[in-house]
Design an enzyme around this catalytic site. Structure first.
Site, mmCIF file in Angstrom:
data_model
loop_
_atom_site.group_PDB
_atom_site.id
_atom_site.type_symbol
_atom_site.label_atom_id
_atom_site.label_comp_id
_atom_site.label_asym_id
_atom_site.label_seq_id
_atom_site.Cartn_x
_atom_site.Cartn_y
_atom_site.Cartn_z
ATOM 1 N N GLU A 127 -3.636 7.463 -4.227
ATOM 2 C CA GLU A 127 -4.211 6.859 -5.435
ATOM 3 C C GLU A 127 -5.657 7.331 -5.564
ATOM 4 O O GLU A 127 -6.354 7.463 -4.550
ATOM 5 C CB GLU A 127 -4.201 5.316 -5.333
ATOM 6 C CG GLU A 127 -2.817 4.724 -5.424
ATOM 7 C CD GLU A 127 -2.810 3.195 -5.294
ATOM 8 O OE1 GLU A 127 -3.874 2.569 -5.468
ATOM 9 O OE2 GLU A 127 -1.738 2.637 -5.006
ATOM 10 N N HIS B 238 -0.773 0.096 -9.406
ATOM 11 C CA HIS B 238 -1.410 -0.857 -8.484
ATOM 12 C C HIS B 238 -1.929 -2.079 -9.252
ATOM 13 O O HIS B 238 -3.102 -2.440 -9.147
ATOM 14 C CB HIS B 238 -2.559 -0.145 -7.730
ATOM 15 C CG HIS B 238 -3.018 -0.873 -6.505
ATOM 16 N ND1 HIS B 238 -3.521 -0.212 -5.396
ATOM 17 C CD2 HIS B 238 -3.078 -2.194 -6.195
ATOM 18 C CE1 HIS B 238 -3.882 -1.091 -4.483
ATOM 19 N NE2 HIS B 238 -3.615 -2.296 -4.947
ATOM 20 N N ARG C 25 0.858 -1.176 0.000
ATOM 21 C CA ARG C 25 0.000 0.000 0.000
ATOM 22 C C ARG C 25 0.904 1.239 0.000
ATOM 23 O O ARG C 25 1.934 1.274 0.694
ATOM 24 C CB ARG C 25 -0.919 0.035 1.233
ATOM 25 C CG ARG C 25 -2.094 -0.945 1.176
ATOM 26 C CD ARG C 25 -3.121 -0.592 0.104
ATOM 27 N NE ARG C 25 -4.280 -1.478 0.073
ATOM 28 C CZ ARG C 25 -4.441 -2.516 -0.755
ATOM 29 N NH1 ARG C 25 -3.501 -2.831 -1.630
ATOM 30 N NH2 ARG C 25 -5.554 -3.234 -0.728
HETATM 31 N N1 LIG Z 1 -0.215 -4.199 -5.289
HETATM 32 C C1 LIG Z 1 -1.166 -5.091 -5.330
HETATM 33 O O1 LIG Z 1 -1.745 -5.325 -6.355
HETATM 34 C C2 LIG Z 1 -1.509 -5.873 -4.072
HETATM 35 C C3 LIG Z 1 -2.019 -7.169 -4.219
HETATM 36 C C4 LIG Z 1 -2.299 -7.897 -3.064
HETATM 37 C C5 LIG Z 1 -2.118 -7.340 -1.807
HETATM 38 N N2 LIG Z 1 -1.671 -6.061 -1.708
HETATM 39 C C6 LIG Z 1 -1.457 -5.452 -0.377
HETATM 40 O O2 LIG Z 1 -0.458 -6.207 0.275
HETATM 41 C C7 LIG Z 1 -0.844 -6.410 1.636
HETATM 42 C C8 LIG Z 1 -0.256 -7.708 2.125
HETATM 43 O O3 LIG Z 1 -0.890 -8.783 1.465
HETATM 44 P P1 LIG Z 1 -0.750 -10.262 2.031
HETATM 45 O O4 LIG Z 1 -1.626 -11.139 1.248
HETATM 46 O O5 LIG Z 1 0.687 -10.613 2.111
HETATM 47 O O6 LIG Z 1 -1.362 -10.062 3.467
HETATM 48 P P2 LIG Z 1 -1.188 -11.015 4.720
HETATM 49 O O7 LIG Z 1 -2.190 -10.562 5.709
HETATM 50 O O8 LIG Z 1 -1.191 -12.436 4.292
HETATM 51 O O9 LIG Z 1 0.289 -10.665 5.236
HETATM 52 C C9 LIG Z 1 0.654 -9.436 5.778
HETATM 53 C C10 LIG Z 1 1.712 -9.714 6.822
HETATM 54 O O10 LIG Z 1 2.241 -8.466 7.288
HETATM 55 C C11 LIG Z 1 2.545 -8.647 8.663
HETATM 56 N N3 LIG Z 1 2.688 -7.352 9.307
HETATM 57 C C12 LIG Z 1 1.725 -6.503 9.745
HETATM 58 N N4 LIG Z 1 2.289 -5.397 10.274
HETATM 59 C C13 LIG Z 1 3.636 -5.550 10.158
HETATM 60 C C14 LIG Z 1 4.751 -4.739 10.490
HETATM 61 N N5 LIG Z 1 4.613 -3.552 11.099
HETATM 62 N N6 LIG Z 1 5.990 -5.193 10.199
HETATM 63 C C15 LIG Z 1 6.165 -6.404 9.603
HETATM 64 N N7 LIG Z 1 5.134 -7.218 9.275
HETATM 65 C C16 LIG Z 1 3.889 -6.792 9.547
HETATM 66 C C17 LIG Z 1 1.387 -9.474 9.191
HETATM 67 O O11 LIG Z 1 1.734 -10.116 10.407
HETATM 68 C C18 LIG Z 1 1.161 -10.449 8.048
HETATM 69 O O12 LIG Z 1 1.866 -11.656 8.231
HETATM 70 C C19 LIG Z 1 -2.381 -6.428 1.579
HETATM 71 O O13 LIG Z 1 -2.918 -6.061 2.824
HETATM 72 C C20 LIG Z 1 -2.682 -5.429 0.524
HETATM 73 O O14 LIG Z 1 -2.768 -4.169 1.135
HETATM 74 C C21 LIG Z 1 -1.342 -5.328 -2.810
HETATM 75 O O1 LIG Z 2 -5.577 -5.973 -1.877
HETATM 76 C C1 LIG Z 2 -5.503 -6.450 -3.022
HETATM 77 O O2 LIG Z 2 -5.872 -7.626 -3.249
HETATM 78 C C2 LIG Z 2 -4.903 -5.667 -4.147
HETATM 79 O O3 LIG Z 2 -4.507 -4.425 -3.727
HETATM 80 C C3 LIG Z 2 -5.789 -5.677 -5.343
HETATM 81 O O4 LIG Z 2 -5.079 -6.310 -6.393
HETATM 82 C C4 LIG Z 2 -6.175 -4.332 -5.800
HETATM 83 O O5 LIG Z 2 -6.863 -4.403 -7.011
HETATM 84 P P1 LIG Z 2 -8.305 -3.753 -7.164
HETATM 85 O O6 LIG Z 2 -9.183 -4.391 -6.181
HETATM 86 O O7 LIG Z 2 -8.193 -2.291 -6.876
HETATM 87 O O8 LIG Z 2 -8.694 -4.048 -8.575
#
Ligand SMILES: NC(=O)c1ccc[n+]([C@@H]2O[C@H](COP(=O)([O-])OP(=O)(O)OC[C@H]3O[C@@H](n4cnc5c(N)ncnc54)[C@H](O)[C@@H]3O)[C@@H](O)[C@H]2O)c1
Ligand SMILES: O=C(O)[C@H](O)[C@H](O)COP(=O)(O)O
Length: 376
Positions: free
Chosen positions: A238, A255, A209
């Site tokens: 964003e 993103h 994020r």
């Molecule tokens: N760019 C994209 O398209 C995209 C896609 C998927 C997810 N995301 C983002 O990525 C984030 C993570 O996804 P995920 O599936 O790995 O989530 P997840 O919940 O499986 O893993 C997140 C991890 O971060 C850890 N965490 C929380 N605070 C922390 C800190 N201060 N320091 C270190 N670790 C910490 C948690 O304990 C957890 O294990 C989502 O919450 C979402 O915001 C972005």
């Molecule tokens: O949290 C997520 O899964 C990702 O940030 C996700 O890929 C964002 O994509 P959107 O839902 O905005 O299409």
């Protein structure tokens, strides 16, 4: 049954078509008036699901978000109103892991500085962090994991402090949710002081994020430190990233790290399964039936690939340079950020590409990386 769906959610018709009337909507501009009569609301990360959106609706049976993140959803409000909710944990983790890995291979090639031999620090060892580590470890890269929450929960993997990552990692990849309060809050986890303290020549990758990095501070520090290399898929503010920041990143995208066809399909499919369970109807559709075959049938390897050849293979699946170029050219247009996301040609995951090679054991690591068919 009226099923209101973000228009950017693929495979809704084949999965939900038998369950009710599907009404596609723009998730970013969705209003309370549009939601008033919905029985089911299916969103993505751009819709703020809260009292303002939902208080006029008294018949909502289910809210689903086909995303990993839930920061756009007021979970407390939904619980208070007894509205069942589910997101799609892990749906696009492989996509994010491969995106981060490919970005690292691209940086290595661009700066003639091999990825092999570097140390990568992963901040947040959940689904996406673990998927990134899996790619790196398959390729023989040393990975350091930081996740104080998982460590405290007794996760058996070994963890290090963020300070250790700062001191030892050549590349830092961020995979935490955005949290604004509490001991482990992640908002501006990378603030000016931490950015300044990055060791020389660090590569910083953010696919989680935007607000996990103080973007204003990042502009300031990057302007003073050309040695830092940035891969930014997510941005503060964003869909309007700070215009000065985009040119400072080596790779900049809107993103879409999680935008693989498989990842999107899994997200929609998980909501379909959850809604079927809630409605007590059989979930008889199959995820595999949704995905088209890949446009390259197989690649025959003459030898185990070196890093340059690995990047070539990865580019068959996803050429990050294309999205980077398009983003730079369009993000300042009106709705440029969202238009690129909406029209995105979803890439495939490594598993869509079959590789053939005679000497199986020399290329086992490619199947660990996710490619299919190796050695067959
Ligand atoms: N760019 C994209 O398209 C995209 C896609 C998927 C997810 N995301 C983002 O990525 C984030 C993570 O996804 P995920 O599936 O790995 O989530 P997840 O919940 O499986 O893993 C997140 C991890 O971060 C850890 N965490 C929380 N605070 C922390 C800190 N201060 N320091 C270190 N670790 C910490 C948690 O304990 C957890 O294990 C989502 O919450 C979402 O915001 C972005
Ligand atoms: O949290 C997520 O899964 C990702 O940030 C996700 O890929 C964002 O994509 P959107 O839902 O905005 O299409």
């Amino acid at each position: 049954m009226k099923i209101l769906v973000d228009e950017n959610m693929p495979y809704v018709e084949p999965l939900f078509g038998d369950l009710g009337d599907i009404i596609p909507v723009n998730g970013r501009t969705l209003t309370a008036a549009q939601v008033r009569e919905a029985d089911v609301l299916l969103v993505r990360s751009v819709t703020k699901v809260n009292a303002e959106l939902l208080s006029g609706n008294n018949k909502l049976k289910f809210v689903g978000s086909a995303t990993i993140g839930t920061d756009h959803v007021d979970l407390t409000y939904l619980a208070e109103r007894n509205i069942p909710f589910s997101n799609a944990p892990g749906c696009n983790a492989t996509a994010v892991g491969e995106f981060a890995f490919i970005a690292m291979l691209e940086l290595a090639q661009r700066f003639n500085s091999p990825l092999k031999g570097k140390v990568v620090g992963i901040v947040g060892a959940g689904n996406t962090g673990t998927a990134t580590a899996k790619c790196l470890q398959a390729y023989g890269i040393k990975v350091l994991l930081n996740d104080p929450i998982k460590a405290a929960e007794g996760d058996p993997r070994s963890f290090v402090s963020l300070d250790t990552i700062m001191a030892q990692a050549d590349i830092i990849s961020l995979h935490v949710p955005i949290t604004r309060t509490g001991e482990h809050k992640t908002k501006h986890l990378f603030d000016e002081a931490r950015l300044k303290a990055l060791k020389p020549n660090t590569w910083l990758v953010n696919c989680c994020r935007g607000d996990v990095i103080d973007n204003q501070a990042l502009i300031k520090v990057k302007r003073q430190r050309d040695d830092l290399k940035l891969v930014l898929d997510v941005w503060e503010g964003e869909p309007t990233p700070m215009p000065e920041l985009v040119p400072l990143a080596e790779f900049a995208t809107p993103h879409i790290a999680g935008y693989s066809l498989e990842g999107k399909a899994r997200g929609t499919f998980m909501l379909y399964q959850n809604l079927c369970q809630l409605l007590n109807v059989a979930a008889d559709k199959s995820l595999l039936d949704l995905l088209p075959s890949f446009n390259i049938k197989a690649v025959e390897l003459a030898a185990a690939p070196n890093e340059k050849a690995l990047l070539q293979l990865a580019r068959f699946v996803y050429d990050l340079r294309d999205d980077d170029k398009m983003f730079r050219n369009t993000f300042l247009n009106e709705n440029g950020f969202d238009t690129m996301r909406k029209n995105h040609q979803h890439r495939r995951e490594f598993s869509a590409l079959a590789l053939a090679y005679d000497g199986q054991s020399e290329v086992d690591w490619l199947s660990n990386l996710g490619f299919s068919g190796v050695g067959q």
